[in-house]
Scaffold this motif. Structure first.
Motif: not given
Length: 209
Positions: A43-44, A66, A89, A105, A122
């Motif tokens: 989970d970006l 995060d 990211g 995302s 990603m």
């Protein structure tokens, strides 16, 4: 001028309002996740862990990052068993965490200053043959026209809100971004209202084998 990447604060650790109409579609993407073996998910931009906790409850092995220290602190307090950490990211996250069957995302790409660097990160996180799932507010001709005619454009774009949206994506521009990054077979789902006036769109893209 330096850009503060971790300044976002959260009022609570509950799922975001947008999760109410985004997550049912994300967790129901069974065909896409089956292609990705339905195992490890990254989970970006996990915020306070709302989406990660839902996916974990569905049986996925979820890791998330995060840049907000406040968000991760709240996530750890509410979801202490989930591996959610501070991270951006713009970092080399694949060297730190490895690769995953799927990377999500949700409502993040509209906030980033360098979307090409973000989607490159990603891409590196996705295993060959895996998928990326990216949601963002939908911008299309008819929706923008409806906003203009109804006088709701300022309410929608919220220029006075701190840490608000700085990129406004259409299916065409988001698809181009993902294809230029190296993803293929980009498909879209539209959620919240009818497709022409959708609140958000969800792009599902595959990394070549």
């Amino acid at each position: 001028m330096s850009i503060e990447l971790d300044a976002t604060t959260y009022i609570h650790a509950k799922p975001a309002t947008a999760h109410s109409y985004i997550l049912p579609t994300v967790v129901d993407l069974e065909n896409s996740f089956q292609e990705a073996n339905e195992t490890a998910v990254f989970d970006l931009g996990c915020g306070t862990g709302g989406a990660a906790s839902v996916l974990a409850a569905k049986g996925y092995d979820v890791v998330g990052v995060d840049p907000s220290e406040d968000g991760i602190a709240k996530a750890r307090a509410v979801h202490p068993d989930l591996p959610l950490e501070i991270g951006s990211g713009y970092e080399d996250l694949s060297s730190r965490y490895g690769t995953f069957d799927a990377v999500i995302s949700l409502e993040v790409v509209e906030h980033v200053y360098d979307p090409k660097a973000f989607t490159a990160t990603m891409y590196d996180l996705v295993k060959p043959g895996g998928i990326a799932v990216v949601s963002t507010p939908f911008h299309g001709y008819w929706k923008n026209l409806a906003l203009a005619v109804s006088g709701k454009m300022d309410d929608h774009f919220m220029p006075l809100k701190d840490h608000g949206h700085i990129k406004f994506w259409s299916p065409e521009t988001l698809s181009t971004l993902l294809h230029e990054t190296g993803f293929e077979d980009v498909d879209f789902e539209y959620v919240g209202r009818i497709p022409l006036l959708a609140k958000s769109m969800i792009a599902i893209a595959q990394k070549p084998h």
